[in-house]
Design a protein around this motif. Structure first.
Motif, PDB file in Angstrom:
ATOM      1  N   GLU A  85       0.861  -1.181   0.000  1.00 45.88           N
ATOM      2  CA  GLU A  85       0.000   0.000   0.000  1.00 45.88           C
ATOM      3  C   GLU A  85       0.895   1.228   0.000  1.00 45.88           C
ATOM      4  O   GLU A  85       2.020   1.186   0.482  1.00 45.88           O
ATOM      5  CB  GLU A  85      -0.939  -0.009   1.213  1.00 45.88           C
ATOM      6  CG  GLU A  85      -0.219  -0.030   2.545  1.00 45.88           C
ATOM      7  CD  GLU A  85      -1.147  -0.279   3.727  1.00 45.88           C
ATOM      8  OE1 GLU A  85      -2.305  -0.665   3.512  1.00 45.88           O
ATOM      9  OE2 GLU A  85      -0.680  -0.091   4.859  1.00 45.88           O
ATOM     10  N   ARG A  86       0.380   2.292  -0.556  1.00 48.38           N
ATOM     11  CA  ARG A  86       1.122   3.556  -0.611  1.00 48.38           C
ATOM     12  C   ARG A  86       0.503   4.530   0.371  1.00 48.38           C
ATOM     13  O   ARG A  86      -0.703   4.537   0.574  1.00 48.38           O
ATOM     14  CB  ARG A  86       1.082   4.140  -2.015  1.00 48.38           C
ATOM     15  CG  ARG A  86       1.761   3.250  -3.034  1.00 48.38           C
ATOM     16  CD  ARG A  86       1.633   3.855  -4.410  1.00 48.38           C
ATOM     17  NE  ARG A  86       2.016   2.894  -5.420  1.00 48.38           N
ATOM     18  CZ  ARG A  86       2.626   3.210  -6.534  1.00 48.38           C
ATOM     19  NH1 ARG A  86       2.917   4.459  -6.796  1.00 48.38           N
ATOM     20  NH2 ARG A  86       2.936   2.289  -7.412  1.00 48.38           N
ATOM     21  N   SER A  87       1.367   5.352   0.959  1.00 47.76           N
ATOM     22  CA  SER A  87       0.875   6.385   1.866  1.00 47.76           C
ATOM     23  C   SER A  87       1.723   7.637   1.690  1.00 47.76           C
ATOM     24  O   SER A  87       2.854   7.574   1.211  1.00 47.76           O
ATOM     25  CB  SER A  87       0.931   5.904   3.321  1.00 47.76           C
ATOM     26  OG  SER A  87       2.261   5.602   3.686  1.00 47.76           O
ATOM     27  N   ARG A  96       6.040   9.642  -1.471  1.00 47.43           N
ATOM     28  CA  ARG A  96       5.136   8.638  -0.896  1.00 47.43           C
ATOM     29  C   ARG A  96       5.968   7.496  -0.337  1.00 47.43           C
ATOM     30  O   ARG A  96       7.105   7.289  -0.721  1.00 47.43           O
ATOM     31  CB  ARG A  96       4.189   8.113  -1.971  1.00 47.43           C
ATOM     32  CG  ARG A  96       3.363   9.260  -2.558  1.00 47.43           C
ATOM     33  CD  ARG A  96       2.232   8.883  -3.443  1.00 47.43           C
ATOM     34  NE  ARG A  96       1.226   7.992  -2.980  1.00 47.43           N
ATOM     35  CZ  ARG A  96       0.208   8.291  -2.170  1.00 47.43           C
ATOM     36  NH1 ARG A  96       0.111   9.494  -1.682  1.00 47.43           N
ATOM     37  NH2 ARG A  96      -0.701   7.406  -1.858  1.00 47.43           N
TER      38      ARG A  96
END
Length: 150
Positions: A85-87, A96
């Motif tokens: 997942e990217r954040s 990111r």
């Protein structure tokens, strides 16, 4: 002089051949998990980053010697599979983080075990001291090559 040139060519050819054997064996194992070699590389790199299991895409690209476009494609596929997942990076709005999900960590762990198995199969019959000696010698070669190619 000619002898060292020949030795360099022999080293290059043998490294390429051994690398191909390792890669072929690993790809066969990874096919069972539906992973490509590049996807495995990213999952393995993220799994080595410690308890946060995260890196920036640019760090991944640099450490795995992938292009930014190639890294982006791999991350998209892994994200769609639910493995990463990217954040947002709170310290840099333009950047990111990519993080392994719990499922991604499970898949990375199982795939790393498969990699160990495939390496064992390739090296089956090679005496352990020979493997250790070759690994140590290649570390020194790589260290020297890196110094001269920067």
């Amino acid at each position: 002089m000619a002898s060292s040139l020949i030795a360099g060519l022999e080293l290059s050819k043998r490294l390429t051949r051994i690398g191909m054997l390792f890669e072929r064996a690993l790809k066969a194992e990874l096919a069972e998990f539906g992973l490509t070699y590049a996807e495995f590389d990213v999952l393995a790199a993220l799994s080595r980053t410690g308890p946060e299991y995260r890196m920036k895409p640019s760090e991944l690209a640099r450490s795995l010697m992938l292009t930014s476009g190639g890294t982006s494609n791999v991350l998209q596929r892994l994200g769609a599979a639910g493995y990463v997942e990217r954040s947002a990076d709170d310290g840099d709005g333009r950047s990111r983080w990519v993080r392994l999900t719990p499922e991604g960590l499970k898949v990375a762990t199982v795939a790393l075990e498969a990699a160990v198995r495939s390496n064992r199969e390739v090296l089956d019959g090679v005496p352990e001291p020979a493997v250790r000696q070759a690994a140590d010698a290649l570390r020194e070669v790589l260290r020297s090559v890196r110094r001269h190619t920067r």
